[in-house]
Design a protein around this motif. Structure first.
Motif, PDB file in Angstrom:
ATOM      1  N   VAL A  22       1.603  23.793 -14.164  1.00 32.70           N
ATOM      2  CA  VAL A  22       3.215  23.975 -14.072  1.00 32.70           C
ATOM      3  C   VAL A  22       3.348  23.925 -12.032  1.00 32.70           C
ATOM      4  O   VAL A  22       4.428  23.591 -12.030  1.00 32.70           O
ATOM      5  CB  VAL A  22       3.616  25.083 -14.685  1.00 32.70           C
ATOM      6  CG1 VAL A  22       4.370  25.709 -14.552  1.00 32.70           C
ATOM      7  CG2 VAL A  22       3.502  24.976 -15.953  1.00 32.70           C
ATOM      8  N   ILE A  23       2.497  25.087 -11.766  1.00 37.45           N
ATOM      9  CA  ILE A  23       2.800  25.250 -10.006  1.00 37.45           C
ATOM     10  C   ILE A  23       2.711  23.617  -9.292  1.00 37.45           C
ATOM     11  O   ILE A  23       3.534  23.142  -8.539  1.00 37.45           O
ATOM     12  CB  ILE A  23       2.260  26.043  -9.809  1.00 37.45           C
ATOM     13  CG1 ILE A  23       2.269  28.263 -10.665  1.00 37.45           C
ATOM     14  CG2 ILE A  23       1.923  25.812  -8.248  1.00 37.45           C
ATOM     15  CD1 ILE A  23       0.931  28.505 -10.520  1.00 37.45           C
ATOM     16  N   ALA A  24       1.883  23.048 -10.498  1.00 39.23           N
ATOM     17  CA  ALA A  24       1.240  21.471  -9.674  1.00 39.23           C
ATOM     18  C   ALA A  24       2.727  20.833  -9.863  1.00 39.23           C
ATOM     19  O   ALA A  24       3.388  20.359  -8.887  1.00 39.23           O
ATOM     20  CB  ALA A  24       0.406  21.248  -9.471  1.00 39.23           C
ATOM     21  N   ILE A  25       2.909  21.312 -10.928  1.00 42.29           N
ATOM     22  CA  ILE A  25       4.214  20.146 -11.683  1.00 42.29           C
ATOM     23  C   ILE A  25       5.134  20.521 -10.708  1.00 42.29           C
ATOM     24  O   ILE A  25       6.051  19.595  -9.792  1.00 42.29           O
ATOM     25  CB  ILE A  25       4.312  19.988 -12.654  1.00 42.29           C
ATOM     26  CG1 ILE A  25       3.236  19.693 -13.531  1.00 42.29           C
ATOM     27  CG2 ILE A  25       5.567  19.349 -13.171  1.00 42.29           C
ATOM     28  CD1 ILE A  25       3.338  19.325 -15.034  1.00 42.29           C
ATOM     29  N   ALA A  26       5.408  21.690 -10.118  1.00 44.08           N
ATOM     30  CA  ALA A  26       7.063  22.196  -9.711  1.00 44.08           C
ATOM     31  C   ALA A  26       6.547  21.747  -8.122  1.00 44.08           C
ATOM     32  O   ALA A  26       7.614  21.139  -7.635  1.00 44.08           O
ATOM     33  CB  ALA A  26       6.984  23.812 -10.258  1.00 44.08           C
ATOM     34  N   ALA A  27       5.202  21.976  -7.227  1.00 43.74           N
ATOM     35  CA  ALA A  27       5.241  22.000  -6.312  1.00 43.74           C
ATOM     36  C   ALA A  27       4.707  19.566  -5.974  1.00 43.74           C
ATOM     37  O   ALA A  27       5.727  20.406  -4.734  1.00 43.74           O
ATOM     38  CB  ALA A  27       3.860  22.257  -5.949  1.00 43.74           C
ATOM     39  N   CYS A  28       5.285  19.422  -6.918  1.00 42.36           N
ATOM     40  CA  CYS A  28       4.990  17.609  -6.962  1.00 42.36           C
ATOM     41  C   CYS A  28       6.702  17.418  -6.801  1.00 42.36           C
ATOM     42  O   CYS A  28       7.295  16.092  -6.509  1.00 42.36           O
ATOM     43  CB  CYS A  28       4.433  17.238  -7.571  1.00 42.36           C
ATOM     44  SG  CYS A  28       2.579  16.780  -7.057  1.00 42.36           S
ATOM     45  N   THR A  29       7.295  18.024  -7.932  1.00 42.83           N
ATOM     46  CA  THR A  29       8.834  17.726  -7.579  1.00 42.83           C
ATOM     47  C   THR A  29       9.434  17.827  -7.105  1.00 42.83           C
ATOM     48  O   THR A  29      10.523  17.812  -6.053  1.00 42.83           O
ATOM     49  CB  THR A  29       9.617  18.413  -9.163  1.00 42.83           C
ATOM     50  OG1 THR A  29       8.479  18.467 -10.476  1.00 42.83           O
ATOM     51  CG2 THR A  29      10.964  18.606 -10.004  1.00 42.83           C
ATOM     52  N   GLY A  30       8.815  19.707  -6.320  1.00 49.73           N
ATOM     53  CA  GLY A  30      10.090  19.781  -5.198  1.00 49.73           C
ATOM     54  C   GLY A  30       9.469  19.067  -3.774  1.00 49.73           C
ATOM     55  O   GLY A  30      10.820  18.889  -3.053  1.00 49.73           O
ATOM     56  N   LEU A  31       8.286  18.873  -3.747  1.00 50.87           N
ATOM     57  CA  LEU A  31       8.596  17.581  -2.349  1.00 50.87           C
ATOM     58  C   LEU A  31       8.917  16.396  -3.197  1.00 50.87           C
ATOM     59  O   LEU A  31       9.768  16.284  -1.859  1.00 50.87           O
ATOM     60  CB  LEU A  31       6.439  16.945  -2.467  1.00 50.87           C
ATOM     61  CG  LEU A  31       6.133  16.267  -1.906  1.00 50.87           C
ATOM     62  CD1 LEU A  31       6.550  17.078  -0.003  1.00 50.87           C
ATOM     63  CD2 LEU A  31       5.238  15.738  -1.841  1.00 50.87           C
ATOM     64  N   PHE A  32       9.240  15.934  -3.872  1.00 56.44           N
ATOM     65  CA  PHE A  32      10.181  14.401  -4.449  1.00 56.44           C
ATOM     66  C   PHE A  32      11.038  14.707  -3.930  1.00 56.44           C
ATOM     67  O   PHE A  32      11.963  14.013  -3.187  1.00 56.44           O
ATOM     68  CB  PHE A  32       9.674  14.290  -5.752  1.00 56.44           C
ATOM     69  CG  PHE A  32      10.588  12.775  -6.640  1.00 56.44           C
ATOM     70  CD1 PHE A  32      10.170  11.695  -5.191  1.00 56.44           C
ATOM     71  CD2 PHE A  32      11.827  13.119  -6.932  1.00 56.44           C
ATOM     72  CE1 PHE A  32      10.627  10.744  -5.982  1.00 56.44           C
ATOM     73  CE2 PHE A  32      12.323  12.149  -6.945  1.00 56.44           C
ATOM     74  CZ  PHE A  32      11.880  11.053  -6.877  1.00 56.44           C
TER      75      PHE A  32
END
Length: 163
Positions: free
Chosen positions: A26-36
């Motif tokens: 979930v942290i990785a998904i949130a980080a990638c979504t935030g970057l996008f």
């Protein structure tokens, strides 16, 4: 008879360890979504105080994290965190959960997050403790349920089984 119906209910300790693994996903998904989202806004996603400048950022994050869980449960019954612990979400009859069951499971499991809105009165630490205590109650239900189901599993008509 379906082999899933013959398998044993999952013990609480395995569920909790799988959640720790899923927290990393979930942290990785949130980080990638935030970057996008940062790239979409040209780096203007947050103000100087860390608050989002757009109305759509948090819903997009919630939807991408929700999609991870729903897709995992529907596709193979397992999230990344459930695979190493050899556990799977099933319908009560041992079959695959339906989309309706997966949505109910997600919504009921996520309800304690709404307690974060208490932060103006309890402070952030108090609100986080409220969320953790609510999740503790959700999972403690599995200690008294014959099939070891957490509250969100009872509401959705699902269970976690050993595979």
């Amino acid at each position: 008879m379906n082999t899933a119906t013959q398998s044993l209910p999952c013990p609480l300790w395995r569920r909790l360890l799988a959640l720790v693994y899923d927290l990393l996903a979930v942290i990785a998904i949130a980080a990638c979504t935030g970057l996008f989202c940062q790239l979409l806004t040209g780096g203007q996603l947050f103000d100087a105080h860390g608050k989002p400048l757009t109305w759509w950022f948090q819903p997009v994050e919630y939807l991408t994290i929700s999609a991870y869980f729903i897709a995992s449960w529907l596709r193979g019954g397992q999230t990344l965190g459930m695979r190493p612990w050899r556990i799977r979400v099933t319908a009560n009859d041992g079959g695959k959960p339906s989309l309706r069951q997966a949505l109910i499971r997600l919504i009921v499991a996520a309800l304690p997050i709404l307690l974060l809105e208490l932060h103006p009165w309890l402070g952030l630490r108090g609100a986080l403790w409220a969320v953790l205590m609510a999740w503790g109650l959700w999972f403690a239900f599995g200690l008294v349920d014959r099939r070891r189901r957490a509250l969100h599993d009872v509401a959705a008509g699902t269970e976690i089984r050993l595979i």
